[in-house]
Design a protein around this motif. Structure first.
Motif, PDB file in Angstrom:
ATOM      1  N   VAL A  37     -18.359  34.648  31.424  1.00  0.00           N
ATOM      2  CA  VAL A  37     -17.365  33.790  31.952  1.00  0.00           C
ATOM      3  C   VAL A  37     -15.925  34.268  31.465  1.00  0.00           C
ATOM      4  O   VAL A  37     -15.881  34.951  30.037  1.00  0.00           O
ATOM      5  CB  VAL A  37     -17.466  32.471  31.993  1.00  0.00           C
ATOM      6  CG1 VAL A  37     -17.164  31.895  30.368  1.00  0.00           C
ATOM      7  CG2 VAL A  37     -16.386  31.515  32.685  1.00  0.00           C
ATOM      8  N   GLN A  86     -21.869  39.054  45.560  1.00  0.00           N
ATOM      9  CA  GLN A  86     -20.943  37.695  46.008  1.00  0.00           C
ATOM     10  C   GLN A  86     -21.289  37.603  47.393  1.00  0.00           C
ATOM     11  O   GLN A  86     -21.594  36.769  48.108  1.00  0.00           O
ATOM     12  CB  GLN A  86     -19.613  37.703  45.675  1.00  0.00           C
ATOM     13  CG  GLN A  86     -18.805  36.771  46.543  1.00  0.00           C
ATOM     14  CD  GLN A  86     -17.105  36.739  45.983  1.00  0.00           C
ATOM     15  OE1 GLN A  86     -16.963  37.151  44.846  1.00  0.00           O
ATOM     16  NE2 GLN A  86     -16.524  35.758  46.537  1.00  0.00           N
ATOM     17  N   GLU A 165     -20.942  36.718  40.755  1.00  0.00           N
ATOM     18  CA  GLU A 165     -20.316  35.798  41.419  1.00  0.00           C
ATOM     19  C   GLU A 165     -21.066  35.422  42.657  1.00  0.00           C
ATOM     20  O   GLU A 165     -20.513  35.307  43.711  1.00  0.00           O
ATOM     21  CB  GLU A 165     -18.993  36.320  41.949  1.00  0.00           C
ATOM     22  CG  GLU A 165     -17.844  36.610  40.918  1.00  0.00           C
ATOM     23  CD  GLU A 165     -17.024  35.215  40.414  1.00  0.00           C
ATOM     24  OE1 GLU A 165     -17.212  34.098  40.926  1.00  0.00           O
ATOM     25  OE2 GLU A 165     -16.290  35.409  39.443  1.00  0.00           O
ATOM     26  N   GLY A 168     -19.623  32.348  44.742  1.00  0.00           N
ATOM     27  CA  GLY A 168     -18.226  32.576  44.828  1.00  0.00           C
ATOM     28  C   GLY A 168     -17.794  32.209  46.221  1.00  0.00           C
ATOM     29  O   GLY A 168     -16.594  31.775  46.283  1.00  0.00           O
ATOM     30  N   PRO A 172     -18.214  24.045  48.137  1.00  0.00           N
ATOM     31  CA  PRO A 172     -18.808  23.418  47.041  1.00  0.00           C
ATOM     32  C   PRO A 172     -20.111  22.608  47.166  1.00  0.00           C
ATOM     33  O   PRO A 172     -20.918  22.818  45.957  1.00  0.00           O
ATOM     34  CB  PRO A 172     -17.663  22.488  46.546  1.00  0.00           C
ATOM     35  CG  PRO A 172     -16.472  22.776  47.444  1.00  0.00           C
ATOM     36  CD  PRO A 172     -16.829  23.558  48.589  1.00  0.00           C
ATOM     37  N   ARG A 175     -22.752  25.277  47.013  1.00  0.00           N
ATOM     38  CA  ARG A 175     -22.764  25.691  45.703  1.00  0.00           C
ATOM     39  C   ARG A 175     -23.633  25.113  44.704  1.00  0.00           C
ATOM     40  O   ARG A 175     -24.374  25.543  44.096  1.00  0.00           O
ATOM     41  CB  ARG A 175     -21.403  25.983  45.252  1.00  0.00           C
ATOM     42  CG  ARG A 175     -21.251  26.444  43.686  1.00  0.00           C
ATOM     43  CD  ARG A 175     -19.774  26.543  43.086  1.00  0.00           C
ATOM     44  NE  ARG A 175     -19.051  27.415  43.781  1.00  0.00           N
ATOM     45  CZ  ARG A 175     -18.337  28.370  42.957  1.00  0.00           C
ATOM     46  NH1 ARG A 175     -18.526  28.139  41.590  1.00  0.00           N
ATOM     47  NH2 ARG A 175     -17.678  29.337  43.501  1.00  0.00           N
ATOM     48  N   GLN A 179     -27.063  26.505  42.825  1.00  0.00           N
ATOM     49  CA  GLN A 179     -27.274  26.270  41.507  1.00  0.00           C
ATOM     50  C   GLN A 179     -28.517  25.851  41.007  1.00  0.00           C
ATOM     51  O   GLN A 179     -29.134  26.666  40.276  1.00  0.00           O
ATOM     52  CB  GLN A 179     -25.983  25.809  40.816  1.00  0.00           C
ATOM     53  CG  GLN A 179     -24.537  26.482  41.138  1.00  0.00           C
ATOM     54  CD  GLN A 179     -23.498  25.519  40.494  1.00  0.00           C
ATOM     55  OE1 GLN A 179     -23.440  23.965  40.588  1.00  0.00           O
ATOM     56  NE2 GLN A 179     -22.265  25.969  40.070  1.00  0.00           N
ATOM     57  N   THR A 197     -19.316  34.619  36.487  1.00  0.00           N
ATOM     58  CA  THR A 197     -18.644  33.680  37.155  1.00  0.00           C
ATOM     59  C   THR A 197     -17.065  33.482  36.603  1.00  0.00           C
ATOM     60  O   THR A 197     -17.141  33.859  35.471  1.00  0.00           O
ATOM     61  CB  THR A 197     -19.462  32.195  37.131  1.00  0.00           C
ATOM     62  OG1 THR A 197     -18.548  31.424  37.898  1.00  0.00           O
ATOM     63  CG2 THR A 197     -19.757  31.932  35.717  1.00  0.00           C
ATOM     64  N   HIS A 198     -16.441  33.053  37.455  1.00  0.00           N
ATOM     65  CA  HIS A 198     -14.939  32.742  36.808  1.00  0.00           C
ATOM     66  C   HIS A 198     -14.861  31.086  36.664  1.00  0.00           C
ATOM     67  O   HIS A 198     -13.975  30.588  36.250  1.00  0.00           O
ATOM     68  CB  HIS A 198     -13.868  33.254  37.426  1.00  0.00           C
ATOM     69  CG  HIS A 198     -13.835  32.793  38.952  1.00  0.00           C
ATOM     70  ND1 HIS A 198     -14.033  33.508  40.034  1.00  0.00           N
ATOM     71  CD2 HIS A 198     -13.670  31.580  39.289  1.00  0.00           C
ATOM     72  CE1 HIS A 198     -13.978  32.867  41.141  1.00  0.00           C
ATOM     73  NE2 HIS A 198     -13.795  31.705  40.820  1.00  0.00           N
ATOM     74  N   ASP A 199     -15.950  30.700  37.046  1.00  0.00           N
ATOM     75  CA  ASP A 199     -15.892  28.956  37.049  1.00  0.00           C
ATOM     76  C   ASP A 199     -16.756  28.582  35.517  1.00  0.00           C
ATOM     77  O   ASP A 199     -17.990  28.720  35.304  1.00  0.00           O
ATOM     78  CB  ASP A 199     -16.841  28.518  38.053  1.00  0.00           C
ATOM     79  CG  ASP A 199     -16.851  27.219  38.375  1.00  0.00           C
ATOM     80  OD1 ASP A 199     -16.797  26.388  37.302  1.00  0.00           O
ATOM     81  OD2 ASP A 199     -17.486  26.662  39.328  1.00  0.00           O
ATOM     82  N   GLU A 201     -17.370  25.498  34.539  1.00  0.00           N
ATOM     83  CA  GLU A 201     -18.399  24.466  34.582  1.00  0.00           C
ATOM     84  C   GLU A 201     -19.824  25.067  34.990  1.00  0.00           C
ATOM     85  O   GLU A 201     -20.652  24.718  34.615  1.00  0.00           O
ATOM     86  CB  GLU A 201     -17.672  23.718  36.017  1.00  0.00           C
ATOM     87  CG  GLU A 201     -17.737  22.269  35.156  1.00  0.00           C
ATOM     88  CD  GLU A 201     -17.296  21.198  36.415  1.00  0.00           C
ATOM     89  OE1 GLU A 201     -15.946  21.330  36.651  1.00  0.00           O
ATOM     90  OE2 GLU A 201     -18.235  20.707  37.219  1.00  0.00           O
ATOM     91  N   GLU A 202     -19.545  25.982  35.788  1.00  0.00           N
ATOM     92  CA  GLU A 202     -20.862  26.875  36.592  1.00  0.00           C
ATOM     93  C   GLU A 202     -21.633  27.495  35.494  1.00  0.00           C
ATOM     94  O   GLU A 202     -22.596  27.584  35.189  1.00  0.00           O
ATOM     95  CB  GLU A 202     -20.524  27.831  37.615  1.00  0.00           C
ATOM     96  CG  GLU A 202     -21.863  28.551  38.118  1.00  0.00           C
ATOM     97  CD  GLU A 202     -21.436  29.363  39.372  1.00  0.00           C
ATOM     98  OE1 GLU A 202     -21.586  28.564  40.514  1.00  0.00           O
ATOM     99  OE2 GLU A 202     -20.837  30.606  39.500  1.00  0.00           O
TER     100      GLU A 202
END
Ligand code: ADP
Ligand code: ADP
Length: 231
Positions: A37, A86, A165, A168, A172, A175, A179, A197-199, A201-202
């Motif tokens: 991340v 992605q 990603e 991505g 939501p 997603r 996950q 990921t850039h998330d 939380e993920e």
């Protein structure tokens, strides 16, 4: 799963002033999920693509299990590494089963074995085989396509799964379903999984460990979600 080790790995793209990734030493345990991340441009995809041999490191060595793959032919790695991007990366005009069977066909598996494997994988990723086997990706939702992308990456039963990603481009709610599905797959198959990921939380939800990279491909932190969140 198989372990992954990066030993002093550097990547400097031609014609650029600074390395995109600098001196990464990293041990990923077999059977773990590790999430990369960090902000856009920090070198996540570059690192993933070096593990996959889609690009060549400028310096350093990469090991999958005990095997030094640094100079290896990328096509040979396809049995060891599944890859999910992605956009799904499916051939839009090939049926779901033709997409999933692509790598096993190249490996010379017989039809019956490929069909059996395809049924198993569709079930694993939560798609009804009778409904989806002959469908074209272009007639499916993004989330469904991504499930097929995961099935295809697992087709030849590689010990390592690399995902860039992967969720991505989906809404939501889808997603979260994808996950949860990935966590279930991981429990079932014990693959070594690296997910970019850039998330944040993920990353903390999925990762047994989280690797935080900063600008210039520098490791900021590498630890369990608990360790990361405690700092
Ligand atoms: P991330 O996946 O974290 O967004 P990337 O690994 O894609 O980051 O990119 C890291 C850095 O390398 C960025 O500065 C990007 O602009 C640069 N970069 C990526 N691909 C190339 C390339 N083919 N040629 C030159 N620079 C590149
Ligand atoms: P992009 O340029 O969109 O980031 P890549 O160059 O990373 O795409 O990958 C191109 C295609 O090659 C992907 O659709 C992926 O499915 C396939 N691919 C790359 N490496 C592997 C692998 N180890 N196993 C199976 N397919 C792979």
């Amino acid at each position: 799963g198989a372990s992954i080790r990066l030993d002093g790995v550097v990547k400097q793209y031609k014609g650029t002033a600074k390395p995109a990734v600098q001196k990464i030493d990293l041990d990923i345990e077999a059977g773990h999920i590790v999430a990369f991340v960090g902000p856009s441009g920090c070198g996540k995809t570059t690192t993933l693509k070096m593990i996959n041999r889609l690009i060549e490191p400028t310096e350093g060595r990469i090991f999958i299990g005990d095997r030094d793959v640094t100079g290896e032919d990328p096509d040979k790695l396809r049995q060891s590494i599944g890859y999910v991007i992605q956009s799904g990366g499916l051939f839009p005009h090939w049926s779901v089963s033709k997409n999933i069977g692509a790598i096993p066909r190249v490996l010379g598996w017989d039809k019956a074995r490929i069909a059996e494997r395809t049924e198993y994988l569709l079930d694993l990723v939560g798609l009804d085989a009778d409904t989806f086997r002959d469908r074209l990706p272009k007639d499916m939702s993004g989330g469904q396509q991504q499930r097929v992308g995961v099935a295809r990456a697992l087709a030849a039963d590689p010990p390592v799964l690399l995902m860039d990603e992967p969720f991505g481009a989906v809404d939501p709610i889808t997603r979260v379903r994808l996950q949860d599905s990935l966590i279930a797959i991981q429990h079932e198959l014990a693959k070594t999984i690296v997910i970019v990921t850039h998330d944040f939380e993920e990353a903390t939800k999925l990762g047994d460990k989280v690797l935080i990279l900063s600008e210039g491909g520098k490791i900021e932190q590498y630890g369990t979600p608990e360790e990361i969140l405690a700092k």
